[in-house]
Design an enzyme around this catalytic site. Structure first.
Site, PDB file in Angstrom:
ATOM      1  N   LEU A 292      -2.392  -1.138  14.134  1.00  0.00           N
ATOM      2  CA  LEU A 292      -1.570  -1.300  15.336  1.00  0.00           C
ATOM      3  C   LEU A 292      -1.690  -0.097  16.274  1.00  0.00           C
ATOM      4  O   LEU A 292      -0.986  -0.022  17.280  1.00  0.00           O
ATOM      5  CB  LEU A 292      -0.097  -1.510  14.952  1.00  0.00           C
ATOM      6  CG  LEU A 292       0.203  -2.668  13.990  1.00  0.00           C
ATOM      7  CD1 LEU A 292       1.705  -2.791  13.761  1.00  0.00           C
ATOM      8  CD2 LEU A 292      -0.371  -3.969  14.516  1.00  0.00           C
TER       9      LEU A 292
ATOM     10  N   SER B 107     -10.585   6.483   0.375  1.00  0.00           N
ATOM     11  CA  SER B 107      -9.950   6.401   1.687  1.00  0.00           C
ATOM     12  C   SER B 107     -10.447   7.558   2.546  1.00  0.00           C
ATOM     13  O   SER B 107     -10.619   8.679   2.036  1.00  0.00           O
ATOM     14  CB  SER B 107      -8.423   6.471   1.538  1.00  0.00           C
ATOM     15  OG  SER B 107      -7.781   6.323   2.784  1.00  0.00           O
TER      16      SER B 107
ATOM     17  N   ARG C 259      10.018  -7.069  12.912  1.00  0.00           N
ATOM     18  CA  ARG C 259       8.599  -6.793  13.188  1.00  0.00           C
ATOM     19  C   ARG C 259       7.735  -6.958  11.943  1.00  0.00           C
ATOM     20  O   ARG C 259       6.561  -7.325  12.039  1.00  0.00           O
ATOM     21  CB  ARG C 259       8.436  -5.394  13.797  1.00  0.00           C
ATOM     22  CG  ARG C 259       8.861  -5.340  15.257  1.00  0.00           C
ATOM     23  CD  ARG C 259       8.368  -4.072  15.945  1.00  0.00           C
ATOM     24  NE  ARG C 259       8.967  -2.875  15.374  1.00  0.00           N
ATOM     25  CZ  ARG C 259      10.137  -2.354  15.745  1.00  0.00           C
ATOM     26  NH1 ARG C 259      10.854  -2.948  16.683  1.00  0.00           N
ATOM     27  NH2 ARG C 259      10.591  -1.249  15.193  1.00  0.00           N
TER      28      ARG C 259
ATOM     29  N   SER D  69       5.804  -1.449   9.468  1.00  0.00           N
ATOM     30  CA  SER D  69       7.001  -1.344  10.302  1.00  0.00           C
ATOM     31  C   SER D  69       8.198  -1.177   9.381  1.00  0.00           C
ATOM     32  O   SER D  69       8.167  -1.601   8.231  1.00  0.00           O
ATOM     33  CB  SER D  69       7.174  -2.603  11.160  1.00  0.00           C
ATOM     34  OG  SER D  69       8.393  -2.524  11.899  1.00  0.00           O
TER      35      SER D  69
ATOM     36  N   ASP E  67       0.842  -1.204   0.000  1.00  0.00           N
ATOM     37  CA  ASP E  67       0.000   0.000   0.000  1.00  0.00           C
ATOM     38  C   ASP E  67       0.875   1.251   0.000  1.00  0.00           C
ATOM     39  O   ASP E  67       1.609   1.514   0.948  1.00  0.00           O
ATOM     40  CB  ASP E  67      -0.901  -0.004   1.237  1.00  0.00           C
ATOM     41  CG  ASP E  67      -1.836   1.199   1.266  1.00  0.00           C
ATOM     42  OD1 ASP E  67      -2.895   1.146   0.634  1.00  0.00           O
ATOM     43  OD2 ASP E  67      -1.486   2.215   1.927  1.00  0.00           O
TER      44      ASP E  67
ATOM     45  N   GLN F 194     -10.709   2.735   2.744  1.00  0.00           N
ATOM     46  CA  GLN F 194      -9.593   2.566   3.678  1.00  0.00           C
ATOM     47  C   GLN F 194      -9.667   3.664   4.736  1.00  0.00           C
ATOM     48  O   GLN F 194      -9.542   4.847   4.421  1.00  0.00           O
ATOM     49  CB  GLN F 194      -8.256   2.638   2.919  1.00  0.00           C
ATOM     50  CG  GLN F 194      -7.051   2.394   3.816  1.00  0.00           C
ATOM     51  CD  GLN F 194      -5.722   2.619   3.115  1.00  0.00           C
ATOM     52  OE1 GLN F 194      -4.885   3.392   3.593  1.00  0.00           O
ATOM     53  NE2 GLN F 194      -5.500   1.953   1.983  1.00  0.00           N
TER      54      GLN F 194
ATOM     55  N   TYR G  52       2.881   9.729  -0.112  1.00  0.00           N
ATOM     56  CA  TYR G  52       3.967   9.115   0.654  1.00  0.00           C
ATOM     57  C   TYR G  52       5.327   9.345  -0.006  1.00  0.00           C
ATOM     58  O   TYR G  52       6.359   9.046   0.596  1.00  0.00           O
ATOM     59  CB  TYR G  52       3.754   7.598   0.795  1.00  0.00           C
ATOM     60  CG  TYR G  52       2.478   7.172   1.492  1.00  0.00           C
ATOM     61  CD1 TYR G  52       1.654   8.080   2.144  1.00  0.00           C
ATOM     62  CD2 TYR G  52       2.103   5.825   1.490  1.00  0.00           C
ATOM     63  CE1 TYR G  52       0.493   7.668   2.770  1.00  0.00           C
ATOM     64  CE2 TYR G  52       0.943   5.403   2.115  1.00  0.00           C
ATOM     65  CZ  TYR G  52       0.134   6.330   2.751  1.00  0.00           C
ATOM     66  OH  TYR G  52      -1.020   5.905   3.364  1.00  0.00           O
TER      67      TYR G  52
ATOM     68  N   HIS H  12      -7.494   9.655  -1.838  1.00  0.00           N
ATOM     69  CA  HIS H  12      -6.873   9.562  -0.517  1.00  0.00           C
ATOM     70  C   HIS H  12      -7.764  10.131   0.584  1.00  0.00           C
ATOM     71  O   HIS H  12      -7.672   9.725   1.748  1.00  0.00           O
ATOM     72  CB  HIS H  12      -5.525  10.288  -0.526  1.00  0.00           C
ATOM     73  CG  HIS H  12      -4.575   9.787   0.516  1.00  0.00           C
ATOM     74  ND1 HIS H  12      -3.225   9.670   0.298  1.00  0.00           N
ATOM     75  CD2 HIS H  12      -4.760   9.355   1.785  1.00  0.00           C
ATOM     76  CE1 HIS H  12      -2.633   9.190   1.386  1.00  0.00           C
ATOM     77  NE2 HIS H  12      -3.552   8.999   2.303  1.00  0.00           N
TER      78      HIS H  12
ATOM     79  N   LYS I 188      -2.677   6.095  -4.227  1.00  0.00           N
ATOM     80  CA  LYS I 188      -3.787   7.009  -3.960  1.00  0.00           C
ATOM     81  C   LYS I 188      -3.522   8.406  -4.541  1.00  0.00           C
ATOM     82  O   LYS I 188      -2.367   8.844  -4.601  1.00  0.00           O
ATOM     83  CB  LYS I 188      -4.006   7.158  -2.445  1.00  0.00           C
ATOM     84  CG  LYS I 188      -3.985   5.840  -1.684  1.00  0.00           C
ATOM     85  CD  LYS I 188      -4.084   6.050  -0.172  1.00  0.00           C
ATOM     86  CE  LYS I 188      -3.817   4.772   0.578  1.00  0.00           C
ATOM     87  NZ  LYS I 188      -2.396   4.422   0.669  1.00  0.00           N
TER      88      LYS I 188
END
Length: 279
Positions: free
Chosen positions: A196, A145, A242, A237, A48, A167, A53, A114, A82
């Site tokens: 998380l 989203s 992780r 992560s 994703d 999303q 980003y 987005h 997005k």
């Protein structure tokens, strides 16, 4: 049915999306490339990204290198990105082309608006651009989203093709019950960002208690919850260890009572932003 990291969920348009994706928010450059590579090598098949980003190129490079290394077809990895800002039809079309060029993949599996920010007209024009890009074969599935119920109702009133997925932030501390219910009523898959809770509730007594009971980490309890809720989930992560451990969640199951208890922890916690109520 036994699930695993590569299990999929069927979208309303007939396409399938892996139920676990790898989130890449706040990762750029070599960090993004390495993290995506580790995720793919660990078994993730859903990445994703987003124009916002600034890592579409690195995500695409990591995917292409992984596919080449293992002699796999493009269809082996599901890629989402997005549109950063809603605007005119022409601007949205240009944004889609920019993302497709940046990632360097033949097509985009899932393309999302987005956010709903910008108002009704910009949402309409951007959505038309996304749907037209799908008809042109640039995009396989179209979604949104951070859309609230009123934004989805607006799309229904407009009589346009509905998104296959929404999303939004979803975890026990922000359950967005109204959006979840509306999406489920209209066959819109829910995808959880920040499942998380950005680590902010790892020490919550209910999470700690379940982690002890099942011999798991708090992150694994939260990912398991997300999966059992029927969401597509996007743990993230930058740590190789992780990235792997976050998805070691297919060897246990929460009881219905435990899921219901976690639902009851809602505090409308916003860990980053929440434009679901914007005009």
């Amino acid at each position: 049915m036994t699930q695993n990291l590569q299990s999929t969920k069927k979208l309303r348009d007939g396409n399938e999306i892996p139920i676990v994706g790898f989130g890449t928010y706040q990762m750029e450059g070599k960090t993004a490339y390495n993290a995506v590579t580790w995720a793919l090598e660990s078994g993730y098949r859903h990445i994703d990204s987003a124009e916002w980003y600034y890592n579409e190129r690195e995500c695409g490079n990591a995917i292409r290198d992984f596919l080449a290394k293992h002699d796999l077809p493009r269809s082996a990895v599901f890629f989402t990105t997005k549109l950063q800002n809603n605007g005119s039809y022409a601007r949205a079309k240009a944004g889609i082309d920019k993302s497709l060029k940046a990632c360097g993949l033949e097509y985009i599996d899932l393309y999302l608006l987005h956010s709903p920010i910008g108002g009704p007209q910009k949402r309409r024009e951007s959505w038309k651009a996304v749907c037209d890009a799908k008809k042109e074969g640039k995009i396989r599935s179209v979604g949104v989203s951070n859309f609230g119920v009123k934004h989805l109702k607006e799309m229904i009133r407009d009589g346009v093709e509905l998104p296959v997925l929404n999303q939004i932030e979803l975890h026990p501390f922000n359950t967005h019950a109204d959006i979840v219910e509306f999406c489920q009523e209209h066959d819109i898959v829910l995808e959880a960002w920040a499942p998380l809770v950005r680590g902010e509730r790892f020490d919550h007594p209910s999470i700690v208690g379940l982690a002890k009971k099942y011999g798991k980490q708090p992150a694994q309890i939260l990912v398991r919850y997300s999966i059992q809720k029927g969401f597509v989930t996007l743990p993230k992560s930058q740590s190789k260890q992780r990235i792997q451990s976050n998805v070691q969640v297919f060897d246990f199951e929460l009881t219905d009572e435990e899921v219901k208890h976690l639902d009851g922890l809602n505090e409308d916690l916003v860990t980053d932003w929440d434009p679901t109520g914007c005009p």
